[in-house]
Each structure stands twice: as structure tokens, then as C-alpha cells.
Design an enzyme around this catalytic site. Structure first.
Site, PDB file in Angstrom:
ATOM      1  N   ASN A   7       0.682  -1.260  -0.143  1.00 30.14           N
ATOM      2  CA  ASN A   7       0.023   0.031   0.100  1.00 30.14           C
ATOM      3  C   ASN A   7       0.909   1.526  -0.035  1.00 30.14           C
ATOM      4  O   ASN A   7       1.799   1.269   0.777  1.00 30.14           O
ATOM      5  CB  ASN A   7      -1.166   0.212   1.398  1.00 30.14           C
ATOM      6  N   ARG A  18       4.639  18.263   0.844  1.00 23.82           N
ATOM      7  CA  ARG A  18       5.297  19.680   0.595  1.00 23.82           C
ATOM      8  C   ARG A  18       4.915  20.251  -0.751  1.00 23.82           C
ATOM      9  O   ARG A  18       5.842  21.307  -1.380  1.00 23.82           O
ATOM     10  CB  ARG A  18       6.987  18.965   0.184  1.00 23.82           C
ATOM     11  N   HIS A  43      -5.770   3.796  -1.649  1.00 20.45           N
ATOM     12  CA  HIS A  43      -7.137   3.642  -0.775  1.00 20.45           C
ATOM     13  C   HIS A  43      -7.279   4.939  -1.225  1.00 20.45           C
ATOM     14  O   HIS A  43      -6.757   6.117  -0.234  1.00 20.45           O
ATOM     15  CB  HIS A  43      -6.652   3.302   0.441  1.00 20.45           C
ATOM     16  N   ARG A  45      -9.217   8.636  -0.563  1.00 20.57           N
ATOM     17  CA  ARG A  45     -10.586   9.121  -0.350  1.00 20.57           C
ATOM     18  C   ARG A  45     -10.963  10.112  -0.582  1.00 20.57           C
ATOM     19  O   ARG A  45     -10.428  11.352  -1.169  1.00 20.57           O
ATOM     20  CB  ARG A  45      -9.533   9.279   1.131  1.00 20.57           C
ATOM     21  N   HIS A  50      -4.182  11.768   0.542  1.00 23.98           N
ATOM     22  CA  HIS A  50      -2.751  10.662   0.227  1.00 23.98           C
ATOM     23  C   HIS A  50      -2.880  10.785  -1.781  1.00 23.98           C
ATOM     24  O   HIS A  50      -2.760  11.411  -1.875  1.00 23.98           O
ATOM     25  CB  HIS A  50      -2.638   9.895   1.326  1.00 23.98           C
ATOM     26  N   GLU A  70      -8.849   0.100  -2.719  1.00 23.96           N
ATOM     27  CA  GLU A  70      -9.293   0.035  -1.651  1.00 23.96           C
ATOM     28  C   GLU A  70     -10.229   1.315  -1.589  1.00 23.96           C
ATOM     29  O   GLU A  70      -9.874   2.283  -1.868  1.00 23.96           O
ATOM     30  CB  GLU A  70      -8.198  -0.422  -0.072  1.00 23.96           C
ATOM     31  N   THR A 101      -7.678   6.568   9.535  1.00 20.05           N
ATOM     32  CA  THR A 101      -7.389   5.125   8.776  1.00 20.05           C
ATOM     33  C   THR A 101      -8.381   4.102   8.771  1.00 20.05           C
ATOM     34  O   THR A 101      -9.712   4.040   9.394  1.00 20.05           O
ATOM     35  CB  THR A 101      -6.030   4.471   9.239  1.00 20.05           C
ATOM     36  N   HIS A 191      -3.767  -4.688   7.725  1.00 16.07           N
ATOM     37  CA  HIS A 191      -4.276  -3.293   8.646  1.00 16.07           C
ATOM     38  C   HIS A 191      -3.180  -3.962   9.882  1.00 16.07           C
ATOM     39  O   HIS A 191      -3.330  -4.783  10.324  1.00 16.07           O
ATOM     40  CB  HIS A 191      -5.027  -3.320   8.866  1.00 16.07           C
ATOM     41  N   ASP A 192      -2.197  -2.982  10.543  1.00 14.04           N
ATOM     42  CA  ASP A 192      -1.016  -2.751  11.243  1.00 14.04           C
ATOM     43  C   ASP A 192      -0.238  -4.627  11.263  1.00 14.04           C
ATOM     44  O   ASP A 192      -0.071  -4.865  12.124  1.00 14.04           O
ATOM     45  CB  ASP A 192      -1.694  -3.371  12.563  1.00 14.04           C
ATOM     46  N   HIS A 215       1.821   1.348   6.359  1.00 14.26           N
ATOM     47  CA  HIS A 215       2.506   1.853   7.337  1.00 14.26           C
ATOM     48  C   HIS A 215       4.223   1.326   7.135  1.00 14.26           C
ATOM     49  O   HIS A 215       4.779   1.448   7.211  1.00 14.26           O
ATOM     50  CB  HIS A 215       1.921   2.065   8.336  1.00 14.26           C
TER      51      HIS A 215
END
EC number: 2.6.99.2
Length: 239
Positions: A7, A18, A43, A45, A50, A70, A101, A191-192, A215
Site C-alpha cells: 500500500n 510539501r 486507497h 479518499r 494521500h 480500496e 485510517t 491492517h497493522d 504503514h
């Protein structure tokens, strides 16, 4: 084999902080593929904080491994983006607009009618559909009744309790995974997930089709380098 989909949202977050185009999202995606990743996940949004919608169109032209989009299908803009770009997979995630998230899976019983219509629309376009769910057998079975091809297990709870008692932490995920296999669904997870907990999850559920990791992998790459990090994650999956 369990595929590793990277991801790249965090790369886009850094770029957007920036302005400009550094780091370049397209280059990083291609580098991830070159370094061994078997998929790229984005993903987008609605606020484009992002991944931007234009990024998705640009990536679709370049990504040669599995491309996974996603997102929350509550807005027609997302649905139209997926249909226009024709990814290999769309993962439906019920994240709130103000969520930092993803933080919950679908209630596939309550939202069965809505999800069934969405799944049918995407499958008509020959796009594989995965539904993001908690480690709950009823929710997994509900995803199958909606016509989904796969579920993605939301693994935050597993990661949170991994160091406290990993056997106990993984148990509901094993049960949910077994239910997915029983009802004929493919199985993803995300996830995580990290270098700390990925191997044990793979050992416990060796038939997973895919993990999506962002992440932790990008954070590890700051210290270890992107190529080395991807290879390390692949080794955790190579059981």
C-alpha cells in the site's frame, strides 16, 4: 503462495506534505514491483489527502502486478473511478470520511442489499471484489451471500494483542479464515501487519491469498531501504 501487496498511500502523504512530486508515487510503485512485490494497493479518499484520483489513473497505466483499489463506495465518484480504471481487485472498506485510517469492517448482514448491488456492478466489469470484514464468522458468511469473491480480514485486533498472547489474538482470525474457506471465499488480510507479527499469521492461516501492508512497511524502509524491506516481508510469507 500468499502475495504481498504494498500500500503506497504513505508515499503519497509524504509527497503531498510539501507539494510537488517528490517522492514520485509512480516511481515508488514500479520500484516495489521491481523489488519483488506482487501487487500495489491504493486507497483514495474523497479529500485526496494521500492518493489522488489522478494517481489511480496514472498507476493503472504502469502497474503490471496486481492492482488493488480500496475505498468506501458510498460516493459515486469512487465507484466510477474503479469502473474507469479496471483494477484487478476492488476492496470495499466502510471507512468514515473523517477516519485517519480504516477502523472497522462491514456489517455484511445490515448492508447486504447495498453490498450485493455493488458487488454485482463490479463483477459485471470483470473486477474481483473483496469485502473488508472483522474476524467474525457471521460477517464472513454475509460477504459470501453478497456475492463477493474474497474477504479481507481487518487485522488491527490481532496486531494489538499479538505480544500479549499471540495464540489468543490469532484464534478469531483462524476461525474467520476457516469460515471463508468453507463458503468458498478467497482470503486477504491487512491492517497493522508488520515484520513482528506477519510470520505467525501466515503460519496460522497458510492459505491466505494476499496481505496488503503499507504503514509498517514504509516505516521500515526508512531504516532498512525499500528493496531490503520488501525482501524481508516476502521472506516472512515464504513458508
Amino acid at each position: 503462495m500468499t502475495r504481498l501487496s504494498v500500500n503506497i498511500n504513505k508515499i503519497a502523504t509524504l509527497r503531498n506534505s510539501r507539494g510537488g512530486d517528490n517522492p514520485n508515487v509512480l516511481k515508488v510503485a514500479l520500484d516495489c514491483e521491481r523489488f519483488g512485490a506482487q501487487g500495489i494497493t491504493v486507497h483514495p479518499r474523497p479529500d485526496e489527502r494521500h492518493i489522488r484520483y489522478q494517481d489511480v489513473y496514472d498507476l493503472r497505466e504502469l502497474v503490471t502486478t496486481e492492482f488493488n483499489i480500496e475505498g468506501n463506495p458510498s460516493e459515486r465518484k469512487f465507484i466510477d473511478l474503479v469502473l474507469a480504471t479496471q483494477p484487478d481487485q476492488v476492496t470495499l472498506v466502510p471507512d468514515a470520511l473523517n477516519a485517519i485510517t480504516s477502523n472497522a469492517g462491514w456489517d455484511t448482514v445490515k448492508h447486504r442489499s447495498e453490498l450485493t448491488e455493488l458487488v454485482q456492478e463490479f463483477k459485471k466489469a470483470a473486477i474481483r471484489v473483496s469485502v473488508f470484514v472483522d474476524a467474525d464468522e457471521e460477517m464472513v458468511e454475509g460477504a459470501a451471500l453478497c456475492g463477493a469473491d474474497r474477504v479481507e480480514l481487518y487485522t488491527e485486533a490481532y496486531a494489538e494483542y499479538y505480544f500479549e498472547n499471540r495464540q489468543k489474538a490469532v484464534l478469531p482470525f483462524v476461525k474467520a479464515a476457516e469460515k471463508a474457506r468453507e463458503v468458498g471465499l478467497g482470503l486477504n488480510a491487512g491492517h497493522d501487519l508488520s515484520l513482528d507479527n506477519l510470520r505467525f499469521l501466515k503460519q496460522s492461516i497458510p492459505w491466505m491469498d494476499e496481505v496488503s501492508i503499507g504503514h509498517a512497511l514504509i516505516a521500515d524502509a526508512l531504516y532498512l531501504g525499500l528493496e531490503n524491506t520488501i525482501q524481508m516481508y516476502l521472506r516472512e510469507l515464504a513458508l
